[in-house]
Design an enzyme around this catalytic site. Structure first.
Site, PDB file in Angstrom:
ATOM      1  CE  LYS A 294      -3.878  -1.911   2.692  1.00 48.52           C
ATOM      2  NZ  LYS A 294      -4.939  -1.742   1.676  1.00 48.52           N
ATOM      3  NE  ARG A 368     -11.031 -10.120  -1.659  1.00 47.13           N
ATOM      4  CZ  ARG A 368     -11.421  -9.208  -2.533  1.00 47.13           C
ATOM      5  NH1 ARG A 368     -11.679  -9.560  -3.790  1.00 47.13           N
ATOM      6  NH2 ARG A 368     -11.550  -7.951  -2.180  1.00 47.13           N
TER       7      ARG A 368
END
Ligand code: BES
Ligand code: MN
Ligand code: ZN
Length: 515
Positions: A294, A368
Site C-alpha cells: 500500500k 477474503r
C-alpha cells in the site's frame, strides 16, 4: 476441558482491560443525605407548545426550563446539553429534539448524561423521566444505560496521564422509578453489558499493531475465554498447513507472528448441541498490502483491519455475559499481511481448505483469503444454522457508502432483512448490495478456479462473490463489509473520530436476541 488454571489463564497484556461495564446502573434514586453531590439529568422534548411542555414537569422545574428557553440558552435540540445550578442542586438538561428515531435518541441522551457527569465531576447521576412518556420509560432507561456506557468509552492507555484521567471515576447512574411501569436492575445491567462488549471490541481494535498481533491475540482470547467460560480453540499455523488452509497460511507467512484461526464457542446448557449461529470476523492485525504494498499515506490506519475479528470477539463476550439461550460460535482468522522474503506473491496459486484453487492477483486482497478458510472450516465442523461474516474488506465500500452504512451481501433474503432490521434498532445500518451471478465472471482466472481480485469493478461485490464460493449452498449466510464504519473518520454521538466503533457487536447481539 483445560485443567491447569494458571497456565491457561495468563494475565492480559498491560493496557488490555477486561470486558465489563465501567459505570454502575441502578433503579431508584440515592438516599437524601448524599443529595448534595448529585447531578440530576432531565430529558426535555423540543416543542413550541408550552402547555404541552408544562405537563411533563413539576411547576418549579418547568419555570427553570422556561427561563433557560426564554434566554435562548437551551432549545432542547437533540443532544443539546445545558448545565444549571439551582438551590436544590445541579441539573443537566438534555434535549430530546423532535425528528429522531426514538431509540437512538435515548442512547444519545445516555451518552450526554455520562458526559455531563464526567465534565461536572459528579459521581452520582440521577436520570429522571422528564419528557419521556411513562410507558416508554423501561425501554428508554435501558437504551440510556447502553448509551451511557458507550459514551463512557475512553482509550488513553498510551497517553501520559492527564488531569482528566486521574479525576475520572466510574459513574453511578440512578434511574428514577416514579412511573407506574416498573424498571428492573437486570434490564439496565444487560444493556450496559452489551455496550461493554462493544467497548471491548473498540478497545482491542484501538490497540496498536505492535501490541496486538496474531500471537498476542491468541493469548488475549485464551484469557478472555477462560474468564467467561467460553470454549476456546486455536488452529495454529502448523495445523492450518495440515488442513490445507492455503489462504490463512499464505497471507500470514510473511510475518514473524504466525497466523491462526481462533474459535470461541458459547454453548449454554439449553442449546448445547443445537446448530449454532456462526460469526466469522477478519482480524488482519496490520495490513501493509504485502508484496502488492500500500502507499505510505495513512497506512497506520490499517491496524483497524482487525475490526471484524474484534467484533466477533465482542459477540462471544456478550453472549457469555448475557447468558443468551442460543449457541454461538465465533471464528477469528488472524494474520499480519507483511512483505517479506517468505511472503506470498502475486502469481502464486494456492489451494484452500475446501479444495478450490486461487490465483493470487493481488496480495492486498488478503482478507477474503483468510475468511474463506475459516468459513469453510466452520461450515464443515459446526454445521451452523446461520453464518455471518464481518470484515473491513474493501476500500470500494468506503467510496460507495462512506461511514454511515456497512455493505451487506447475502444468499438469503430472510437473513438479510432480519439483519437490516436489527441494524435499524441499534443504529448500525446496513445497505444491501447484489450478488448477481453475472459478477462471477470478474473472478475468472485462466490458471485456477478463481482470482482473489479481478480489478477495479464492483470491488465490494467481488469480495462477496469470492466468499460465497466457500459457503455451502444450504447455509444462510450474510457478509458485512464494514471497512467504512469500523472506524468513523469524525465524531458521532458516542463514537469518537479516528477510533474504532465496535460496529457489529450490538447488531449481531440484537439479531441473536430477536430470534
Ligand atoms: N483492508 C483493506 C480494505 C480497506 C481499505 C479497509 C480502506 C479500510 C480502508 C483490504 O485488505 C484491501 O486492501 N482491499 C483492497 C482490495 C483490492 C486489492 C481488490 C482495496 O480495497 O483496495
Ligand atoms: Mn489488503
Ligand atoms: Zn485488509
Amino acid at each position: 476441558m483445560q485443567s491447569n488454571r494458571l497456565r491457561n489463564n495468563p494475565p492480559l497484556p498491560k493496557g488490555v482491560e477486561s470486558p465489563r461495564p465501567v459505570n454502575r446502573y441502578r433503579v431508584g434514586v440515592p438516599n437524601k443525605s448524599a443529595a448534595t453531590d448529585v447531578l440530576t439529568i432531565i430529558p426535555v422534548r423540543q416543542t413550541r407548545d408550552r402547555a404541552e411542555l408544562k405537563r411533563d414537569f413539576d411547576p418549579a422545574v418547568f419555570e427553570m426550563i422556561l427561563a433557560e428557553m426564554h434566554d435562548n440558552l437551551f432549545l432542547a435540540a437533540e443532544g443539546e446539553m445545558r448545565h444549571v445550578r439551582t438551590a436544590g442542586g445541579r441539573i443537566g438538561l438534555v434535549g430530546m429534539g423532535k425528528d429522531h428515531t426514538e431509540r437512538s435518541m435515548y442512547r444519545w441522551i445516555g451518552a450526554c448524561a455520562a458526559q455531563m457527569g464526567r465534565v461536572t465531576k459528579m459521581e452520582s447521576v440521577v436520570m429522571v423521566r422528564g419528557s419521556i412518556a411513562e410507558d416508554r420509560w423501561p425501554l428508554a432507561a435501558a437504551d440510556i444505560a447502553e448509551g451511557a456506557e458507550l459514551g463512557s468509552f475512553t482509550f488513553s492507555h498510551y497517553k501520559h496521564p492527564s488531569k482528566d484521567d486521574q479525576k475520572f471515576r466510574k459513574l453511578h447512574l440512578h434511574f428514577a422509578a416514579d412511573s407506574a411501569v416498573k424498571l428492573f436492575n437486570t434490564d439496565l445491567q444487560r444493556a450496559a453489558m452489551t455496550a461493554a462488549a462493544a467497548n471491548f471490541a473498540r478497545q482491542l481494535a484501538n490497540h496498536p499493531p505492535n501490541v496486538i498481533h496474531p500471537e498476542s491475540l491468541v493469548q488475549i482470547c485464551r484469557t478472555v475465554a477462560h474468564r467467561l467460560h467460553l470454549k476456546f480453540r486455536v488452529i495454529t499455523f502448523a495445523e492450518a498447513e495440515r488442513l490445507s488452509m492455503g489462504g490463512v497460511c499464505s497471507v500470514g507467512r510473511g510475518s514473524p507472528h504466525k497466523p491462526a484461526i481462533i474459535i470461541l464457542e458459547y454453548a449454554p446448557a439449553v442449546s448445547r448441541v443445537n446448530p449454532p449461529i456462526a460469526v466469522v470476523g477478519k482480524a488482519v492485525t496490520f495490513d501493509t498490502g504485502g508484496i502488492s504494498i500500500k502507499p505510505a499515506a495513512d497506512m497506520g490506519a490499517m491496524k483497524y483491519d482487525k475490526c471484524g475479528g474484534m467484533a466477533a470477539i465482542g459477540v462471544a463476550v456478550a453472549a457469555a455475559m448475557l447468558n443468551l439461550p442460543q449457541r454461538v460460535v465465533c471464528a477469528i482468522p488472524t494474520a499480519e499481511n507483511m512483505p517479506d522474503g517468505d511472503a506470498y506473491r502475486p502469481g502464486d496459486i494456492i489451494r484452500m481448505h475446501n479444495g478450490k484453487t486461487v490465483d493470487v492477483t493481488n496480495t492486498d486482497a488478503e482478507g477474503r483469503l483468510i475468511l474463506a478458510d475459516a468459513i469453510s472450516y466452520i461450515c464443515e465442523e459446526y454445521k451452523p444454522k446461520y453464518l455471518i461474516d464481518l470484515a473491513t474488506l474493501t476500500g470500494g465500500v468506503v467510496t460507495a457508502l462512506g461511514g454511515v452504512y456497512a455493505g451487506l451481501m447475502s444468499n438469503h433474503d430472510g437473513l438479510a432483512n432480519e439483519l437490516k432490521s436489527a441494524g435499524e434498532r441499534v443504529d448500525e445500518w446496513l445497505w444491501r448490495l447484489p450478488l448477481h451471478r453475472r459478477y462471477r465472471g470478474l473472478l475468472d482466472s485462466p490458471h485456477a478456479d478463481m482470482v482473489n481480485s479481478g480489478g477495479r469493478e464492483a470491488q465490494p461485490i467481488q469480495g462477496g462473490m469470492f466468499l460465497q464460493e466457500f459457503i455451502p449452498a444450504e447455509v444462510p449466510w450474510a457478509h458485512l463489509d464494514i471497512a467504512g464504519v469500523a472506524h468513523p473518520r469524525r465524531d458521532y454521538r458516542y463514537l469518537k473520530g479516528d477510533q474504532a466503533s465496535g460496529f457489529g457487536v450490538r447488531l449481531i447481539v440484537d439479531f441473536i436476541k430477536s430470534r
